[in-house]
Design a protein around this motif. Sequence first.
Motif, PDB file in Angstrom:
ATOM      1  N   GLN A 150      40.915  33.833  40.500  1.00  0.00           N
ATOM      2  CA  GLN A 150      40.633  32.510  41.046  1.00  0.00           C
ATOM      3  C   GLN A 150      39.467  32.545  42.030  1.00  0.00           C
ATOM      4  O   GLN A 150      38.622  31.638  42.019  1.00  0.00           O
ATOM      5  CB  GLN A 150      41.871  31.955  41.743  1.00  0.00           C
ATOM      6  N   ILE A 151      39.402  33.557  42.854  1.00  0.00           N
ATOM      7  CA  ILE A 151      38.311  33.656  43.829  1.00  0.00           C
ATOM      8  C   ILE A 151      36.978  33.856  43.113  1.00  0.00           C
ATOM      9  O   ILE A 151      35.992  33.164  43.405  1.00  0.00           O
ATOM     10  CB  ILE A 151      38.585  34.783  44.853  1.00  0.00           C
ATOM     11  N   VAL A 152      36.944  34.775  42.146  1.00  0.00           N
ATOM     12  CA  VAL A 152      35.704  35.025  41.399  1.00  0.00           C
ATOM     13  C   VAL A 152      35.270  33.771  40.644  1.00  0.00           C
ATOM     14  O   VAL A 152      34.111  33.345  40.733  1.00  0.00           O
ATOM     15  CB  VAL A 152      35.884  36.217  40.429  1.00  0.00           C
ATOM     16  N   VAL A 153      36.196  33.165  39.917  1.00  0.00           N
ATOM     17  CA  VAL A 153      35.877  31.967  39.131  1.00  0.00           C
ATOM     18  C   VAL A 153      35.492  30.815  40.051  1.00  0.00           C
ATOM     19  O   VAL A 153      34.504  30.119  39.807  1.00  0.00           O
ATOM     20  CB  VAL A 153      37.069  31.592  38.218  1.00  0.00           C
ATOM     21  N   GLY A 190      38.953  23.536  43.720  1.00  0.00           N
ATOM     22  CA  GLY A 190      40.329  23.319  43.296  1.00  0.00           C
ATOM     23  C   GLY A 190      41.066  24.585  42.902  1.00  0.00           C
ATOM     24  O   GLY A 190      42.245  24.741  43.210  1.00  0.00           O
ATOM     25  N   VAL A 191      40.393  25.523  42.225  1.00  0.00           N
ATOM     26  CA  VAL A 191      41.087  26.757  41.836  1.00  0.00           C
ATOM     27  C   VAL A 191      41.407  27.637  43.035  1.00  0.00           C
ATOM     28  O   VAL A 191      42.208  28.561  42.926  1.00  0.00           O
ATOM     29  CB  VAL A 191      40.336  27.577  40.750  1.00  0.00           C
ATOM     30  N   LEU A 230      38.823  32.720  30.981  1.00  0.00           N
ATOM     31  CA  LEU A 230      39.238  32.993  32.363  1.00  0.00           C
ATOM     32  C   LEU A 230      39.980  31.810  32.985  1.00  0.00           C
ATOM     33  O   LEU A 230      41.016  31.997  33.638  1.00  0.00           O
ATOM     34  CB  LEU A 230      38.027  33.372  33.220  1.00  0.00           C
ATOM     35  N   VAL A 231      39.484  30.600  32.781  1.00  0.00           N
ATOM     36  CA  VAL A 231      40.161  29.447  33.384  1.00  0.00           C
ATOM     37  C   VAL A 231      41.469  29.139  32.663  1.00  0.00           C
ATOM     38  O   VAL A 231      42.414  28.633  33.286  1.00  0.00           O
ATOM     39  CB  VAL A 231      39.256  28.200  33.526  1.00  0.00           C
ATOM     40  N   VAL A 232      41.555  29.461  31.380  1.00  0.00           N
ATOM     41  CA  VAL A 232      42.835  29.294  30.677  1.00  0.00           C
ATOM     42  C   VAL A 232      43.864  30.280  31.219  1.00  0.00           C
ATOM     43  O   VAL A 232      45.043  29.936  31.376  1.00  0.00           O
ATOM     44  CB  VAL A 232      42.651  29.440  29.145  1.00  0.00           C
ATOM     45  N   ILE A 233      43.445  31.491  31.533  1.00  0.00           N
ATOM     46  CA  ILE A 233      44.357  32.464  32.150  1.00  0.00           C
ATOM     47  C   ILE A 233      44.867  31.921  33.483  1.00  0.00           C
ATOM     48  O   ILE A 233      46.060  32.015  33.793  1.00  0.00           O
ATOM     49  CB  ILE A 233      43.671  33.834  32.318  1.00  0.00           C
TER      50      ILE A 233
END
Length: 137
Positions: free
Chosen positions: A27-30, A75-76, A116-119
């Motif tokens: 989440q931090i990386v994305v 948001g993530v 990645l966002v689906v994970i």
Amino acid sequence: MSSNAVAGRTEIPARGRKTNRLLWVLQIVVGLDFIAGGLAKLFGMQRMVDLFDHIGAGDWLRYLVAVVEIVGGIGVLIPALSGLAAIGLATLMVAATYTNVVIIGEGWAPVAWFVLVVIIAWGRWPQTKALFTRFSH
């Protein structure tokens, strides 16, 4: 009875400790990457301006994508909203994949971000479900 149940909040089933940690790193990386990409679009980085000119949609689309990326990236990083934000970013990555492959012809790079966002969306589904449940009552 837990303190959350006493306070009137429902318990959210948690993923395992290792999964939770990996999700937070992801989440931090994305989140930071989407925020950076959104800011590059918002402030008119030449490469981004050229890319959106090539798409043929003009500055309005660049600004719209910038706002969606910045809001989604933030948001993530917010526990209660991370899953919902990831779903929104996944939708954006579907559109980005179509644009890259069909309009620009540059390749499939957005698919990696989609995965990645689906994970994240999967990993944070209990919080997302609790968010929907909270607002449906």
